[in-house]
Write a protein that holds these residues in place. Structure first.
Motif, PDB file in Angstrom:
ATOM      1  N   SER A 124       0.838  -1.187   0.000  1.00 11.28           N
ATOM      2  CA  SER A 124       0.000   0.000   0.000  1.00 11.28           C
ATOM      3  C   SER A 124       0.882   1.249   0.000  1.00 11.28           C
ATOM      4  CB  SER A 124      -0.886   0.035   1.247  1.00 11.28           C
ATOM      5  OG  SER A 124      -1.765  -1.054   1.258  1.00 11.28           O
ATOM      6  N   PRO A 125       0.389   2.331  -0.599  1.00 13.21           N
ATOM      7  CA  PRO A 125       1.169   3.567  -0.567  1.00 13.21           C
ATOM      8  C   PRO A 125       1.331   4.082   0.864  1.00 13.21           C
ATOM      9  CG  PRO A 125      -0.977   3.897  -1.633  1.00 13.21           C
ATOM     10  CD  PRO A 125      -0.868   2.452  -1.310  1.00 13.21           C
ATOM     11  N   PHE A 126       2.382   4.857   1.082  1.00 11.94           N
ATOM     12  CA  PHE A 126       2.720   5.295   2.439  1.00 11.94           C
ATOM     13  C   PHE A 126       1.573   6.018   3.128  1.00 11.94           C
ATOM     14  CE2 PHE A 126       3.895   9.067   0.002  1.00 11.94           C
ATOM     15  CZ  PHE A 126       3.451  10.102   0.813  1.00 11.94           C
ATOM     16  N   TRP A 127       0.784   6.802   2.403  1.00  9.38           N
ATOM     17  CA  TRP A 127      -0.285   7.572   3.047  1.00  9.38           C
ATOM     18  C   TRP A 127      -1.435   6.689   3.525  1.00  9.38           C
ATOM     19  CZ3 TRP A 127       0.852   7.866  -2.150  1.00  9.38           C
ATOM     20  CH2 TRP A 127      -0.141   7.432  -3.036  1.00  9.38           C
ATOM     21  N   LYS A 128      -1.460   5.451   3.075  1.00 10.54           N
ATOM     22  CA  LYS A 128      -2.461   4.519   3.578  1.00 10.54           C
ATOM     23  C   LYS A 128      -1.897   3.650   4.706  1.00 10.54           C
ATOM     24  CE  LYS A 128      -5.396   4.187  -0.448  1.00 10.54           C
ATOM     25  NZ  LYS A 128      -6.212   3.281  -1.251  1.00 10.54           N
TER      26      LYS A 128
END
Length: 169
Positions: free
Chosen positions: A4-8
């Motif tokens: 998952s992308p870092f912001w998630k």
């Protein structure tokens, strides 16, 4: 989950400085002067921009030293993002703090920092500098911006995967 992308995956507090800075979508709307109705607490937007806002790029023209020129410039950090009510509803910081998804036009998803402007979300071309205006003049410069749920913005026509489309006026 690790894909998952870092912001998630991360909270605002867990992000590196580079990750934090990349959450800014470049809309420029946090740099607009706002009025607050003392009776209701309602935030009323103007089209008067901080004198440091570059109206084309929607970025601060002196970001690193902005507090020397604008002492009351609000620095965003996790506690501030969670407590101020005037961040635009499309703001990447606000969306992540609220555990909501970023919009398709956010550069972290689109790969292109211009899509925020193409989607019609940014302040590009819609502001004038605050310089020379007195506070009592601000009411003559009220502006309408996307509301609580701005939706998807203006989507470009389907042009195939990996291709960028320029959106006309």
């Amino acid at each position: 989950m690790s894909n998952s992308p870092f912001w998630k995956r991360k909270t605002l507090e867990e992000m590196s400085p580079a990750e934090w800075e990349s959450l800014c979508d470049g809309c420029g709307r946090c740099c607009l002067n706002k009025l607050e109705d003392w009776d209701t607490g309602e935030i009323i937007w103007t089209d008067l921009a901080c004198k440091l806002l570059d109206g084309q790029s929607c970025r601060c023209s002196d970001y690193e030293d902005r507090h020397a020129t604008i002492p009351d410039c609000v620095s965003l950090d996790p506690p501030t993002v969670r407590t101020i009510g005037w961040l635009p509803p499309t703001c990447g910081y606000r969306l992540v703090a609220e555990r909501r998804d970023l919009y398709w036009w956010h550069h972290l998803l689109s790969g292109d920092p211009d899509t925020v402007h193409q989607a019609g979300i940014s302040a590009r071309g819609r502001t004038i500098s605050e310089e020379g205006f007195e506070l009592e003049d601000y009411e003559d410069h009220l502006a309408s911006w996307p509301g609580d749920d701005p939706g998807e913005g203006i989507r470009p026509p389907a042009v195939g995967i990996g291709r960028k489309a320029k959106i006309g006026k």
